[in-house]
Design a protein around this motif. Structure first.
Motif, PDB file in Angstrom:
ATOM      1  N   ARG B 212      -8.907  18.428   3.693  1.00  0.00           N
ATOM      2  CA  ARG B 212      -8.606  17.012   3.929  1.00  0.00           C
ATOM      3  C   ARG B 212      -9.616  16.454   4.914  1.00  0.00           C
ATOM      4  N   PRO B 213     -10.544  15.635   4.450  1.00  0.00           N
ATOM      5  CA  PRO B 213     -11.547  15.087   5.368  1.00  0.00           C
ATOM      6  C   PRO B 213     -10.906  14.319   6.520  1.00  0.00           C
ATOM      7  N   TYR B 214      -9.770  13.682   6.235  1.00  0.00           N
ATOM      8  CA  TYR B 214      -9.130  12.823   7.244  1.00  0.00           C
ATOM      9  C   TYR B 214      -8.899  13.573   8.550  1.00  0.00           C
ATOM     10  N   SER B 215      -8.263  14.762   8.477  1.00  0.00           N
ATOM     11  CA  SER B 215      -7.949  15.463   9.724  1.00  0.00           C
ATOM     12  C   SER B 215      -9.217  15.903  10.449  1.00  0.00           C
ATOM     13  N   PHE B 216     -10.227  16.305   9.687  1.00  0.00           N
ATOM     14  CA  PHE B 216     -11.464  16.740  10.340  1.00  0.00           C
ATOM     15  C   PHE B 216     -12.159  15.563  11.006  1.00  0.00           C
ATOM     16  N   LYS B 217     -12.132  14.418  10.335  1.00  0.00           N
ATOM     17  CA  LYS B 217     -12.753  13.238  10.929  1.00  0.00           C
ATOM     18  C   LYS B 217     -12.007  12.852  12.202  1.00  0.00           C
ATOM     19  N   LEU B 218     -10.672  13.007  12.156  1.00  0.00           N
ATOM     20  CA  LEU B 218      -9.875  12.656  13.330  1.00  0.00           C
ATOM     21  C   LEU B 218     -10.226  13.586  14.501  1.00  0.00           C
ATOM     22  N   ILE B 219     -10.402  14.883  14.217  1.00  0.00           N
ATOM     23  CA  ILE B 219     -10.781  15.816  15.284  1.00  0.00           C
ATOM     24  C   ILE B 219     -12.100  15.372  15.905  1.00  0.00           C
ATOM     25  N   SER B 220     -13.067  15.060  15.053  1.00  0.00           N
ATOM     26  CA  SER B 220     -14.372  14.631  15.550  1.00  0.00           C
ATOM     27  C   SER B 220     -14.239  13.364  16.387  1.00  0.00           C
ATOM     28  N   PHE B 221     -13.436  12.411  15.884  1.00  0.00           N
ATOM     29  CA  PHE B 221     -13.243  11.136  16.572  1.00  0.00           C
ATOM     30  C   PHE B 221     -12.630  11.364  17.954  1.00  0.00           C
TER      31      PHE B 221
END
Lengths: 293, 347
Positions: B212-221
């Motif tokens: 899920r790209p969403y969770s990874f993007k959230l971690i990065s954010f």
């Protein structure tokens, strides 16, 4: 009741201002995929061109001076925007991130240039006395400049719509928004439409600059940036590339801002607009992102 | 760990800067170990770290955020407000700032990451603008509105107050930038870090692979925002107060300028960009009052007195002629990372 009427008309007037900026942004993005951060600079340039012309025409009567100033603002805005497209955007054809970056640099540099020449302070802009008076509608005393804002935005909305639907260039632009490759394949030079769309956006932004001079009765270098942010919000809520969506969103944003500022607390209006944006994204993230594809 | 020696040697060498009494007349106003120069150097380091945190988002994950200033400003303002207005102790104020910074980043990141590409850019911009408005409105007189807010120095540890202790602040800034460097390096080489870069390259493919790209993007954010908040804390200690400029949209745009001038997706590039930009911004301001500039005709002189004009034009030139940024000069032909980013945003 009279307060409500005043707030509504002012909200619609503010929405008209947002629409003038957002319509250009939305068109440029729809056709070229460029998020134009320099749009606020177009506004600033137009607004200062109007003020500068007016200040040079000291001896002329107020009305012709105002009209000449406005005309100068619009012409300078259009020429500046077309030049930006021709010199800075066109060489980076199809490199969208770089195009955005260039407009960011341009926005920063233009504002700084204006500050370096005319300083940071707001300067008064003379306007015909009629615009400062009020008209009584349903018991509310409404400043006349609101009517000018609303009327101009309506003219621009219908004019743009007619231009896009009835003329050959409008057809090319609409086709380009939908499928640029196909338009090029049919032997039409779509790049000429790019310059045209930038010029239209520049005129609309300069018009917003001229009208914001009237609305605030001053001109200052930071207004372009602050109005641009609300225009971005309008564009996101309304969906990029859609004129009607932009108009509706501008109306909603202007009204919400006015009502919240008065009925809740001063300053809450700006925040509630951002909140509105968050809400729209929560409720319809798919619907919105679909229109960005 | 390969290539770990270069950064370690560099950061250790930088730690000895306050002991150097050298005078570099064009580069700096006073001797290197004079408080003024040390403060400028520390400021450069803070912005170098901040630029790296922004590059984590923009260069490594392909997220074009225009709201990074918000998280920096949270660090700047919360520490100042907690110490001066709420009379919280120094260390509790920092802990409080860290917690609030994390929560805000998590909530706003969760909302704004629901859209991608250009819409994400605009949404983050809007949230940051909300922060700027809040600071301007000056609720309960906490933020000081346009005038900003000074930190009550009697509440700070004695080692951080006074002009003779600038070297301590310099070391704090150095520790900050070294930490950011190490964390970014560790993060982009971790397995989520690989996913970030995969998202930057091709988000759809990551999804097809079952992630899920969403969770990874959230971690990065959240990570990038947290590092920015930490930078804000160092910044407010360094300057002894908060000013509303750090909340403005222009502030995020200058971060973008730093990262692009330095080179996206390269730690050294972002660091270099942040340091050079800050130094140039400061020195151009000083240079504008120098004899060389004031002897120019006014057509040239007036714009040159605005650092932002010079830097904005320089930025455009870099975008046109040095597409990979300074860090890539002579390395890669053609703007590869830019093309990848562009694809990420187009989607």
């Amino acid at each position: 009741m009279s307060t409500f009427v005043l707030l509504t008309v002012t909200g619609v007037g503010l929405g008209a201002l947002y629409f003038l900026i957002a319509s250009g942004l939305s068109l440029i993005y729809g056709l070229m995929g460029v998020l134009n951060f320099a749009h606020g600079a177009f506004l600033t340039v137009g607004a200062y061109a109007m003020w500068f012309t007016e200040s040079k025409l000291g001896g002329v009567a107020v009305l012709p001076r105002f009209l000449l100033g406005s005309l100068a603002g619009l012409v300078v805005g259009a020429v500046f925007a077309a030049l930006v497209e021709y010199v800075l955007i066109r060489p980076l054809y199809r490199r969208h991130i770089e195009q955005v970056l260039v407009t960011v640099g341009l926005a920063l540099a233009t504002t700084a240039l204006v500050v370096s020449i005319w300083g940071n302070d707001a300067r008064p802009v003379p306007a015909p006395a009629w615009l400062g008076e009020t008209t009584t509608v349903l018991g509310a005393h409404i400043p006349n400049d609101r009517w000018l804002l609303i009327a101009t935005a309506l003219v621009v909305l219908f004019g743009l719509n007619a231009f896009l639907r009835r003329t050959r260039y409008g057809l090319v632009i609409r086709a380009g928004v939908e499928n640029r490759a196909m338009v090029t394949a049919l032997g039409i030079d779509v790049r000429r439409a790019f310059t045209l769309v930038f010029a239209i956006g520049g005129v609309a932004a300069a018009l917003a600059g001229v009208l914001s001079n009237v609305y605030f009765s001053t001109v200052d270098p930071s207004r372009g940036t602050s109005l641009l942010i609300f225009a971005f919000i309008v564009v996101v809520i309304g969906g990029l590339g859609s004129l009607r969506g932009t108009a509706a969103a501008a109306l909603v944003v202007g009204l919400v801002q006015q009502y919240a500022n008065y009925y809740a607390s001063s300053g809450l209006g700006d925040l509630s607009v951002v909140l509105l944006l968050g809400l729209v994204l929560l409720v319809r993230p798919r619907g919105l992102s679909a229109s960005f594809a | 760990m390969r290539n770990v020696a270069i950064p370690v040697v560099l950061f250790v060498a930088l730690a000895f800067v306050p002991k150097v009494a050298l005078d570099l007349p064009v580069l700096f106003d006073g001797a290197i170990n004079s408080p003024g120069t040390l403060q400028l150097l520390a400021l450069c380091l803070v912005f170098g770290g901040l630029a790296m945190s922004y590059d984590l988002l923009f260069g490594y994950t392909g997220l074009l955020s225009f709201g990074h200033a918000l998280y920096f400003a949270i660090g700047v303002y919360l520490v100042a407000i907690a110490i001066t207005e709420w009379h919280v102790g120094f260390y509790s104020a920092i802990a409080l700032t860290a917690v609030i910074g994390l929560v805000v980043a998590l909530v706003l990141g969760a909302v704004s990451l629901r859209v991608g590409g250009i819409a994400f850019a605009m949404v983050t911009l809007a949230f940051a603008q909300a922060g700027a408005i809040l600071v301007q409105k000056n609720p309960h007189g906490w933020t000081g509105g346009e005038e900003g807010l000074g930190v009550d120095y009697t509440k700070l540890p004695a080692g951080l107050v006074g002009i003779f202790n600038t070297k301590n602040l310099y070391w704090i800034a150095l520790v900050y930038v070294a930490c950011v460097f190490a964390i970014v390096r560790w993060a982009v080489n971790s397995s989520p870090g690989h996913v970030w870069q995969a998202i930057r390259e091709n988000e759809l493919r990551v999804e097809v692979l079952g992630l899920r790209p969403y969770s990874f993007k959230l971690i990065s954010f959240v990570l990038a925002s947290f590092l920015a908040t930490a930078g804000g804390v160092v910044y407010v200690l360094l300057l002894g107060g908060a000013t509303p400029e750090v909340t403005s949209a222009n502030f995020t745009l200058t971060l973008l300028v730093m990262v692009v001038i330095g080179g996206t997706g390269t730690r050294w590039g972002a660091l270099l960009g942040g340091v050079l930009y800050t130094w140039a911004n400061q020195r151009l301001g000083d240079a504008s009052s120098s004899h060389v500039v004031s002897s120019l005709p006014s057509v040239l002189r007036t714009p040159l007195q605005q650092p932002m004009f010079v830097l904005g034009v320089l930025f455009i030139l870099v975008v046109f002629f040095v597409p990979g940024g300074l860090a890539r000069i002579g390395r890669v032909r053609g703007p590869r990372s830019m093309q990848r980013l562009q694809e990420a945003v187009q989607r």
